[in-house]
Design a protein around this motif. Structure first.
Motif, short mmCIF file in Angstrom:
data_model
loop_
_atom_site.label_atom_id
_atom_site.label_comp_id
_atom_site.label_asym_id
_atom_site.label_seq_id
_atom_site.Cartn_x
_atom_site.Cartn_y
_atom_site.Cartn_z
N GLU A 1 9.82 61.38 115.95
CA GLU A 1 9.63 61.76 114.54
C GLU A 1 10.22 60.68 113.63
OE1 GLU A 1 10.90 65.27 111.35
OE2 GLU A 1 11.38 65.48 113.49
N LEU A 2 11.35 60.13 114.02
CA LEU A 2 11.96 59.07 113.22
C LEU A 2 11.03 57.86 113.11
CD1 LEU A 2 14.38 57.79 111.73
CD2 LEU A 2 15.16 56.97 113.97
N GLN A 3 10.37 57.51 114.19
CA GLN A 3 9.44 56.38 114.14
C GLN A 3 8.34 56.61 113.11
OE1 GLN A 3 8.64 56.27 118.52
NE2 GLN A 3 9.11 54.09 118.33
N GLN A 4 7.85 57.85 113.02
CA GLN A 4 6.84 58.16 112.02
C GLN A 4 7.41 58.05 110.61
OE1 GLN A 4 5.66 62.11 113.21
NE2 GLN A 4 4.11 61.37 114.63
N LEU A 5 8.65 58.50 110.44
CA LEU A 5 9.30 58.41 109.14
C LEU A 5 9.51 56.95 108.74
CD1 LEU A 5 11.87 61.27 109.65
CD2 LEU A 5 10.43 61.06 107.61
N SER A 6 9.95 56.13 109.68
CA SER A 6 10.17 54.72 109.38
C SER A 6 8.87 54.03 109.01
CB SER A 6 10.82 54.02 110.57
OG SER A 6 12.16 54.44 110.73
N SER A 7 7.81 54.34 109.74
CA SER A 7 6.51 53.74 109.42
C SER A 7 6.06 54.13 108.01
CB SER A 7 5.46 54.17 110.43
OG SER A 7 5.74 53.64 111.71
N ALA A 8 6.25 55.40 107.66
CA ALA A 8 5.88 55.86 106.32
C ALA A 8 6.74 55.20 105.26
CB ALA A 8 6.00 57.38 106.24
N ALA A 9 8.04 55.02 105.55
CA ALA A 9 8.94 54.37 104.60
C ALA A 9 8.54 52.92 104.37
CB ALA A 9 10.37 54.44 105.11
N ILE A 10 8.15 52.23 105.44
CA ILE A 10 7.74 50.83 105.32
C ILE A 10 6.42 50.73 104.57
CG2 ILE A 10 6.92 48.84 106.65
CD1 ILE A 10 8.98 49.67 108.81
N GLU A 11 5.47 51.57 104.92
CA GLU A 11 4.12 51.43 104.39
C GLU A 11 3.95 52.05 103.01
OE1 GLU A 11 1.42 52.87 107.37
OE2 GLU A 11 2.35 51.64 108.93
N ARG A 12 4.59 53.22 102.75
CA ARG A 12 4.36 53.93 101.50
C ARG A 12 5.61 54.10 100.65
NH1 ARG A 12 1.68 59.44 102.59
NH2 ARG A 12 1.69 59.40 100.32
N GLY A 13 6.77 53.91 101.23
CA GLY A 13 8.01 54.01 100.47
C GLY A 13 8.22 55.41 99.91
N LEU A 14 8.77 55.47 98.69
CA LEU A 14 9.09 56.75 98.07
C LEU A 14 7.88 57.49 97.54
CD1 LEU A 14 12.40 55.92 96.17
CD2 LEU A 14 12.10 57.01 98.41
N THR A 15 6.69 56.90 97.64
CA THR A 15 5.48 57.66 97.29
C THR A 15 5.13 58.68 98.37
OG1 THR A 15 3.93 56.08 98.28
CG2 THR A 15 4.58 55.70 95.98
N SER A 16 5.77 58.56 99.53
CA SER A 16 5.53 59.50 100.63
C SER A 16 6.49 60.68 100.51
CB SER A 16 5.74 58.81 101.97
OG SER A 16 5.80 59.76 103.03
N PRO A 17 6.00 61.90 100.28
CA PRO A 17 6.88 63.08 100.27
C PRO A 17 7.62 63.25 101.59
CG PRO A 17 4.74 63.63 99.35
CD PRO A 17 4.60 62.26 99.96
N PHE A 18 6.97 62.87 102.69
CA PHE A 18 7.58 62.91 104.02
C PHE A 18 8.90 62.14 104.03
CE2 PHE A 18 6.94 61.40 108.67
CZ PHE A 18 7.55 62.54 109.18
N VAL A 19 8.93 61.00 103.31
CA VAL A 19 10.11 60.14 103.29
C VAL A 19 11.17 60.66 102.33
CG1 VAL A 19 10.95 57.83 102.69
CG2 VAL A 19 8.84 58.08 104.01
N TRP A 20 10.78 60.92 101.07
CA TRP A 20 11.83 61.27 100.11
C TRP A 20 12.42 62.65 100.39
CZ3 TRP A 20 11.11 65.52 97.07
CH2 TRP A 20 9.83 65.86 96.65
N LYS A 21 11.62 63.57 100.91
CA LYS A 21 12.19 64.87 101.27
C LYS A 21 13.16 64.73 102.43
CE LYS A 21 8.34 67.73 99.62
NZ LYS A 21 7.23 68.65 100.01
N TYR A 22 12.85 63.85 103.37
CA TYR A 22 13.75 63.59 104.49
C TYR A 22 15.08 63.03 103.99
CZ TYR A 22 15.68 61.16 108.57
OH TYR A 22 16.51 60.69 109.55
N LEU A 23 15.03 62.03 103.13
CA LEU A 23 16.26 61.40 102.64
C LEU A 23 17.10 62.38 101.84
CD1 LEU A 23 14.85 57.91 101.60
CD2 LEU A 23 16.14 58.48 103.67
N GLU A 24 16.45 63.25 101.11
CA GLU A 24 17.20 64.21 100.30
C GLU A 24 17.92 65.25 101.17
OE1 GLU A 24 14.83 65.72 97.08
OE2 GLU A 24 15.06 63.81 95.97
N ARG A 25 17.50 65.40 102.40
CA ARG A 25 18.21 66.32 103.31
C ARG A 25 19.59 65.77 103.67
NH1 ARG A 25 14.29 69.07 107.71
NH2 ARG A 25 16.17 70.37 107.87
#
Length: 359
Positions: free
Chosen positions: A283-307
């Protein structure tokens, strides 16, 4: 917890073209040349607070920016130079890496990052938490362009991990969680021997190899163990505005400090009274890929970081603030570099005001 920061900056002339900048580092002991002539690095001594890091960053950047202005040059806080970097390699170690990596070394010549050092405590917990925080690179992504083409929100991280060539992926990829720091060290030793074999096949002698490499510096992975200080080094983020890096430390340092008392366990991400939860590695690998490719435009990423208690609304990554096309011509790249340089100068002035007010 003692902290330290290293940041790399491009040097450009008054037209926005990359130019030589190593002489700028002569004015401050905490500035050093990088392995290509258009890149310089600043460092901070170990400090016990983010306020101390801000003070050290301001001190060295004030000096370098003054020297740059006096010689009609600027410093640029971008993760890549936007277009291809034709600057020559200027260090013996850089020459050695170029001999070993061949074309794969071009990636390193086009990347500028931020490295954060955390004083070693419970090393296994620290390694695992920083691995889980890899998606936090999205908070300070600063360049979507690599060699003139839009790659990702963090084109530096994308290029480092996916464009260096298959044979070198293991030297640059994010590693899985570990329960045993000794196992981490054994993997480093194995990679040290593997790279030596590759070097020998490219005409590098054993003596040359051992002069420039040891198991500690043989990898450019997002996390490294450093024994000299000793620290755990987090290398995921782009270089960016220093105030953004200070904000990032304000969020991460308290999390890292909690590894002294709380175990880091795979489970629900976030911090409880009993543990720091991290996602399964897949799951982390998917999150990292989304962070690299889409950054904070990805809800998957910013919701994760806010946890993890990170307020993502405090961050405004440079990567989304410039030219929006799919490609960027050299003329436009020059203007963007100069615009980023002006942002850096204003940011350092504002940080200096904040530091002065705290004294």
């Amino acid at each position: 917890m003692q902290l330290g920061v290293e940041m790399e900056f491009w040097v450009v002339d008054e037209m926005g073209d990359l130019c030589a900048g190593h002489d700028l580092t002569e004015a401050h002991e905490n500035a050093v040349p990088e392995f290509v002539e258009s890149l310089v690095e600043i460092t901070t001594p170990p400090r016990g607070s983010t306020a101390g890091i801000a003070e050290s960053l301001t001190d060295v950047l004030d000096t370098l920016l003054r020297g740059a202005r006096e010689t009609n040059r600027r410093l640029v806080p971008l993760g890549t130079p936007l277009t291809a970097n034709g600057s020559p390699v200027t260090s013996s170690r850089g020459d050695m890496l170029e001999r070993i990596y061949g074309e794969g070394f071009e990636v390193a010549k086009n990347c500028a990052g931020t490295h954060v050092h955390f004083e070693q405590g419970n090393v296994a917990r620290q390694l695992n938490l920083l691995t889980a925080l890899d998606p936090a690179l999205a908070l300070v992504s600063s360049s979507p362009f690599y060699e003139g083409e839009r790659l990702a929100t963090s084109s530096r991280a994308y290029a480092y991990r996916y464009k260096a060539g298959h044979n070198f992926g293991k030297f640059r990829d994010l590693w899985e969680y570990t329960d045993d720091p000794d196992e981490w060290e054994r993997r480093l030793q194995w990679l040290y021997e593997e790279l030596r074999s590759m070097a020998l096949n490219r005409g590098v002698s054993t003596e040359e190899y051992t002069d420039y490499f040891d198991p500690e510096n043989v990898v450019m992975t997002p996390i490294r163990l450093r024994s000299e200080t000793p620290t755990v080094e987090w290398r995921s983020p782009d270089t960016s505005l220093p105030s953004q890096v200070v904000t990032l430390l304000e969020d991460l340092a308290p999390l890292m400090a909690q590894t002294d008392d709380l175990p880091v366990e795979v489970g629900d991400p976030g911090v409880t009274n009993d543990a720091i939860g991290v996602p399964a590695y897949a799951e982390l690998q998917q999150l990292s890929s989304a962070a690299i490719e889409r950054g904070l435009t990805s809800p998957f990423v910013w919701k994760y970081l806010e946890r993890y208690g990170i307020d993502t609304t405090r961050y405004h990554p440079l990567s989304g603030q410039f030219y929006a096309g799919d490609t960027i011509p050299e003329e436009r790249a020059r203007r963007v570099r100069l615009e980023a340089a002006r942002l850096l100068e204003r940011d350092v002035d504002a940080l200096h005001t904040t530091v002065t007010a705290r004294r």
